[in-house]
Scaffold this motif. Structure first.
Motif, PDB file in Angstrom:
ATOM      1  N   ALA A 105       1.073  -1.127  -0.124  1.00 18.44           N
ATOM      2  CA  ALA A 105       0.034   0.083   0.176  1.00 18.44           C
ATOM      3  C   ALA A 105       0.720   1.261   0.197  1.00 18.44           C
ATOM      4  O   ALA A 105       0.265   2.353   0.846  1.00 18.44           O
ATOM      5  N   ILE A 106       2.091   0.989  -0.819  1.00 12.68           N
ATOM      6  CA  ILE A 106       2.842   2.754  -0.280  1.00 12.68           C
ATOM      7  C   ILE A 106       1.998   3.634  -1.244  1.00 12.68           C
ATOM      8  O   ILE A 106       2.695   5.242  -0.283  1.00 12.68           O
ATOM      9  N   VAL A 107       1.266   3.895  -1.788  1.00 10.15           N
ATOM     10  CA  VAL A 107       0.585   5.142  -2.256  1.00 10.15           C
ATOM     11  C   VAL A 107      -0.152   5.787  -1.204  1.00 10.15           C
ATOM     12  O   VAL A 107      -0.326   6.476  -1.003  1.00 10.15           O
ATOM     13  N   GLU A 108      -1.266   4.507  -0.873  1.00 16.37           N
ATOM     14  CA  GLU A 108      -1.995   5.571   0.588  1.00 16.37           C
ATOM     15  C   GLU A 108      -0.828   5.447   1.949  1.00 16.37           C
ATOM     16  O   GLU A 108      -1.471   6.601   2.079  1.00 16.37           O
ATOM     17  N   ASP A 109      -0.020   4.829   2.145  1.00 15.25           N
ATOM     18  CA  ASP A 109       0.290   5.050   3.228  1.00 15.25           C
ATOM     19  C   ASP A 109       1.496   6.164   2.941  1.00 15.25           C
ATOM     20  O   ASP A 109       1.421   6.890   3.898  1.00 15.25           O
ATOM     21  N   THR A 110       1.969   6.350   1.955  1.00 14.23           N
ATOM     22  CA  THR A 110       2.760   8.100   1.723  1.00 14.23           C
ATOM     23  C   THR A 110       2.054   9.417   1.290  1.00 14.23           C
ATOM     24  O   THR A 110       2.492  10.118   2.316  1.00 14.23           O
ATOM     25  N   LEU A 111       0.922   8.805   1.393  1.00 17.05           N
ATOM     26  CA  LEU A 111      -0.429   9.953   1.075  1.00 17.05           C
ATOM     27  C   LEU A 111      -0.518   9.965   2.896  1.00 17.05           C
ATOM     28  O   LEU A 111      -0.368  11.404   2.920  1.00 17.05           O
ATOM     29  N   ILE A 112      -0.617   9.782   3.467  1.00 17.64           N
ATOM     30  CA  ILE A 112      -1.285  10.154   4.791  1.00 17.64           C
ATOM     31  C   ILE A 112      -0.029  10.458   5.837  1.00 17.64           C
ATOM     32  O   ILE A 112      -0.193  11.128   5.705  1.00 17.64           O
ATOM     33  N   PHE A 113       1.015   9.765   5.264  1.00 14.72           N
ATOM     34  CA  PHE A 113       1.834  10.394   6.514  1.00 14.72           C
ATOM     35  C   PHE A 113       3.107  12.192   5.810  1.00 14.72           C
ATOM     36  O   PHE A 113       2.682  12.667   6.334  1.00 14.72           O
TER      37      PHE A 113
END
Length: 158
Positions: A105-113
């Motif tokens: 989930a690299i896109v979702e996690d990165t956007l959240i961070f």
């Protein structure tokens, strides 16, 4: 005093939830559009050369890509389907699981961070590079180690 703490905790939680909702809902809509238009297989074709680097077969690219961008649940479902259908080997299954363990989930996690102030490019690149390195090392071990081959092929109980 306690009321103020509870109020601040509640408002902080609601703010955090709103931030996550603003990211996750649009991503889920995009995922559904990609699935409905059957674009996932076409997108995955771009990444097939990476399978040689990771020492996995090309048939693993769909579960790998899905888990990478859409999360572990969706990727795991595709991995299970592929294993049951006999499309990927046990070694490939383990290597995809190793990769996704480091980089799901690299896109979702990165956007959240990013929303909480982190540098998205650093998070994205470090996770991706770490996943490639770890998976490459495991692939090398599986190629060179008879014990690892036996474990993967269930020759050793345990």
């Amino acid at each position: 005093m306690i009321i103020d703490v509870l109020k601040e905790a509640f408002l902080g939680s609601m703010s955090s939830m709103w931030t996550v909702i603003k990211i996750v809902i649009p991503l889920m809509i995009v995922i559904e559009i990609i699935k409905e238009l059957n674009l996932l297989n076409k997108i995955c074709g771009i990444f097939k050369p990476l399978t040689k680097l990771l020492k996995i077969s090309e048939t693993t690219i769909l579960p790998l890509f899905s888990g990478l961008f859409f999360g572990l649940v969706y990727g795991a479902g595709l991995i299970i389907d592929a294993v049951e259908e006999g499309n990927i080997t046990r070694k490939d299954m383990y290597l995809v699981a190793v990769f996704l363990g480091a980089c799901h989930a690299i896109v979702e996690d990165t956007l959240i961070f990013v929303q909480i102030g982190a540098n998205g490019w650093i998070i994205f690149c470090v996770r991706l590079i770490a996943a490639f390195i770890i998976t490459y090392i495991f692939g090398f071990i599986f190629e060179k180690s008879n014990t690892a081959k036996r474990i993967v092929n269930k020759e050793i109980a345990g």
